[in-house]
Structures are given as structure tokens and as C-alpha cells.
Write an enzyme that holds these catalytic residues in place. Structure first.
Site, PDB file in Angstrom:
ATOM      1  CB  THR A  79      -0.063  -1.416  -7.166  1.00  0.00           C
ATOM      2  OG1 THR A  79      -0.073  -1.672  -5.370  1.00  0.00           O
ATOM      3  CG2 THR A  79       0.430   0.652  -7.112  1.00  0.00           C
ATOM      4  CG  ASN A  80      -4.763  -1.432  -4.539  1.00  0.00           C
ATOM      5  OD1 ASN A  80      -4.585  -1.197  -3.226  1.00  0.00           O
ATOM      6  ND2 ASN A  80      -4.595  -3.082  -4.125  1.00  0.00           N
ATOM      7  N   PRO A  81      -4.197   1.912  -4.510  1.00  0.00           N
ATOM      8  CG  PRO A  81      -6.173   3.868  -4.421  1.00  0.00           C
ATOM      9  CD  PRO A  81      -5.823   1.977  -4.916  1.00  0.00           C
TER      10      PRO A  81
END
Ligand code: C5P
Length: 397
Positions: free
Chosen positions: A202-204
Site C-alpha cells: 500500500t502507500n501512505p
């Protein structure tokens, strides 16, 4: 916005202090008018300090000089009465101008909100119901009351709406409805691509940008479907319909369904470009580092939608760039065949979800700056959308 906050005499008057404080902190200009009974609950001095202006109470008061009731009703752009007691609702419904608040109400022509607060038996009394009916017919917006614990210790419908809810309702009331009737699909947040039940790619991204766009569009009258990744739990405007998804493939499926009955697509989600090629349903143990970690490309959601609906729907994408953001956004707009791309400058210590970013809007008529604040960028982007829709380019569902 110039707002009159009217306070009548109920125990919830203390919550009006928070309302005034929130409005002032948000940069609004506030003048407070109290009924004489309200001054038994909270001192006018409190409101004077919070609002920075004189507090009017009796019809003879002159906080703004002679004929203050006229000055105040012409000055204000919106009026919110919180709390509104049964007695005050009756006065407003009958046009009884025997205190400054009901007097200013009669002279004011903008949006009026009332936040009733009283015991359930009083709220459900046929006289109160009749008064509320009259006020609604006159265009007054009634916010609440909500169900919950009351001053009497009982539980029921009669609690004043919360100050943050009133601030939102006020913003709704004064917003220009330039997106009324427009249907939009907005994506927000990060997607989750599972390797196994406990690990994912995922990513932030926090979803703040997409949520800001969805909420502002709803306030401006649009019907919005928000397709958001996991952990996007920011407060939503009541008119935003949320459709939660997990992965990019889920997002594409939901978007493909929702876009059929929409005219505008805004892809603010940070969609994962890859996904595990061989996800497994049970936890992978460290001894078996193997093909579970191989990746394969995800579908490009916006590109797929653009290919299917080009020219028929307004398509707006986002681009996070660490350098040459405006030029790269323009290249991305052409490559993906979009109507516009919002470019965000990231890196240099700033990442996803963090304010402020420099951002630009790249369209077929050029590139313009959107500023550094997400709410402001959302507002400017929606100004452009409203402009395009007004031009009647034939966007259809
Ligand atoms: O190509 P890039 O990821 O930089 O493009 C960003 C834009 O494309 C965003 O609008 C994002 O929501 C969208 N996107 C997408 N599906 C992907 C990757 C990006 O819709 N798989």
C-alpha cells in the site's frame, strides 16, 4: 461569512459558546444576539469576548448605534439560532418582535438555521410541531434536535445539534449551488494489495484530497459517490455516498458501475500500480520465502474509464511528482487522454497526506496554480468543473 448567532434561554446555551468560537476560528465574522433569558444561563461577557463584538439583547439596545436591528439584519449573510427554545420558535413563527433576536429575524432575508433544544414532550407538543411547520414553510432550516441524554437526565429526542454540525449546515446554507444536479464519482485513499491475510502492498495516502473534493462538491449541490480505500474514515458530508473498496481491482469494478450514472470522474486515489501475482489465503511463514512475492501490474483505473467514456464524461486525474510537476502533469493528461490533471509536488521531506503541497491544474487551455492547501485546491478544481459544466460540453451519464 458574516453570521448572527442567536442564543435563547436553554441549558444548551453553553454549547453556543463553542459554536461562536469555532466560527471565529474559521475566520467568520460573528455578532451574537441573546434573549433576556439566555443571559441567565451564560453571561453576555462570554459571547462578547468570543465574538469580539457587542452583544445585543433588548429591542432598545444599540450595539451598532441607533436602529441596530436594521443594521444587524442588513449586515448578516446568515443567521443561526442555537439553542432555539420552544418559546423562541413560537415567537419566530408568530413574528412576535419583542426582543432583539426575534426583531432582527423579521428584518433578515438570508438563510436562517435553528437548532432546537428542549425536552422530548415539548418538542413533540402539537403547538411546537405547528410552529416548526410554519418556520419550515418560511424557509427556515431546522437542524436537529438529536437523540441523546438530556439535561433532565432522561434520554430522547431534544438534544441540540453539535456545534460542528451547525457550522457545516451553515456552510451548506450559504454555498453557491453551482454543481446542483451534477453526478460525480470521486476516488480517494490508498488501495491495499494483499500478499497473504496479514501482509499487503500500500502507500501512505490518507484520502484527504479526495474527501475534500467529495465534501465540497456535495455542499455545492452535486450527488457524489466516493469510492475509497481502507482506512479513509474522515467525516463526510451527509450527501456523499461512500463505497469502500480494498484493492485496485475492487476499485475498478465499483467505479465502472458508479460511472454509468455520473457525468464527472475525479481520480484522487493513490492506486497501487502492482499487486502480488500469487496471493495466498493463509499466512506465509518466513521459512518459505517464495513466489508469493512476485508482482504483476494492476489495471489503471482512470485510464480504463477514460478509454470507455472519453468525450462523454469529464475525466480528471492526479499526479504526484517530485520534479517538473506542471510539465509532467500535462504529459500525463495527454498520455491517459484526460480532460485535466492535478499535479502535486511531493518529496523534499513532504509526502502523501501532508500539507502543504504546491499543486497545479493542467487542462487543454493551459496550466494554472491551485495553491498549497488541499481545501483551497479542491475549491479551485471544482470551480473549473462547474465552469466546464456551464459551458455545456455535453457531459452525460
Ligand atoms: O500514472 P500515475 O499513477 O502517476 O497516475 C495517477 C492518476 O492515475 C491518479 O488519478 C490515480 O488515481 C490514477 N491511477 C489509476 N489506476 C492506477 C494508477 C493510477 O486510476 N492503477
Amino acid at each position: 461569512m458574516r453570521v448572527i448567532v442567536g442564543v435563547s434561554g436553554g441549558i444548551a446555551a453553553y454549547k453556543a459558546c463553542e459554536l461562536v468560537s469555532r466560527l471565529v476560528q474559521a475566520g467568520e465574522e460573528v455578532r451574537v444576539i441573546m434573549t433576556p433569558t439566555a443571559t441567565e444561563f451564560v453571561s453576555p461577557l462570554t459571547f462578547r469576548a468570543l465574538s469580539g463584538g457587542a452583544v445585543a439583547i433588548g429591542v432598545e439596545d444599540e450595539p451598532e448605534g441607533p436602529l441596530s436591528h436594521i443594521t444587524l439584519s442588513h449586515w448578516a449573510q446568515a443567521m443561526v439560532v442555537a439553542p432555539a427554545t420552544a418559546s423562541l420558535l413560537a415567537r419566530l413563527a408568530q413574528g412576535t418582535a419583542d426582543n432583539m433576536l426575534s426583531l432582527v429575524y423579521l428584518g433578515f432575508r438570508g438563510p436562517v438555521l435553528v437548532a432546537p433544544a428542549m425536552e422530548p414532550d415539548m418538542w413533540q407538543h402539537p403547538r411546537t410541531e405547528a410552529n416548526v411547520r410554519i418556520l419550515k414553510e418560511d424557509g427556515v432550516i431546522v437542524v436537529g434536535p438529536r437523540e441523546g441524554r438530556l439535561a433532565s437526565g432522561r434520554t430522547g429526542v431534544g438534544r441540540m445539534a453539535e456545534p460542528h454540525e451547525l457550522v457545516e449546515a451553515l456552510r451548506d446554507a450559504v454555498a453557491v449551488k453551482d454543481l446542483a444536479g451534477v453526478r460525480m464519482v470521486v476516488t480517494a485513499g490508498a488501495t491495499w494489495e494483499h500478499f497473504d491475510p496479514v501482509r499487503l502492498l500500500t502507500n501512505p495516502s490518507t484520502g484527504r484530497m479526495g474527501v475534500a473534493i467529495a465534501n465540497q462538491a456535495a455542499r455545492r449541490g452535486a450527488a457524489v459517490v466516493l469510492v475509497s480505500g481502507p482506512r479513509v474514515n474522515l467525516p463526510l458530508h451527509p450527501a456523499v455516498q461512500k463505497r469502500p473498496v480494498v484493492s485496485a481491482v475492487d476499485m475498478l469494478e465499483v467505479v465502472q458501475d458508479a460511472i454509468v450514472s455520473a457525468e464527472v470522474y475525479i481520480g484522487a486515489a493513490a492506486v497501487s500500480d502492482f499487486r502480488p501475482a500469487h496471493p495466498v489465503g493463509t499466512k506465509v511463514h518466513k521459512e518459505s520465502l517464495g513466489r508469493e512475492w512476485e508482482m504483476e501490474p494492476n489495471p489503471d483505473v482512470i485510464r480504463t474509464i477514460a478509454d470507455q467514456h472519453r468525450g462523454k464524461k469529464l475525466m480528471i486525474g492526479f499526479a504526484a511528482e517530485t520534479e517538473d510537476a506542471p510539465a509532467r502533469a500535462e504529459a500525463k493528461r495527454r498520455k491517459k487522454g484526460l480532460d485535466a490533471v492535478v499535479a502535486n509536488m511531493v518529496g523534499g521531506g513532504r509526502g502523501f497526506g501532508e500539507d502543504p503541497h504546491d499543486s497545479w491544474l493542467s487542462t487543454d487551455t493551459g496550466t494554472r496554480p491551485l495553491g498549497r492547501d488541499k481545501d483551497q485546491a479542491a475549491a479551485l478544481l471544482l470551480d473549473w468543473v462547474a465552469e466546464r459544466i456551464r459551458e455545456g460540453a455535453g457531459w452525460k451519464s
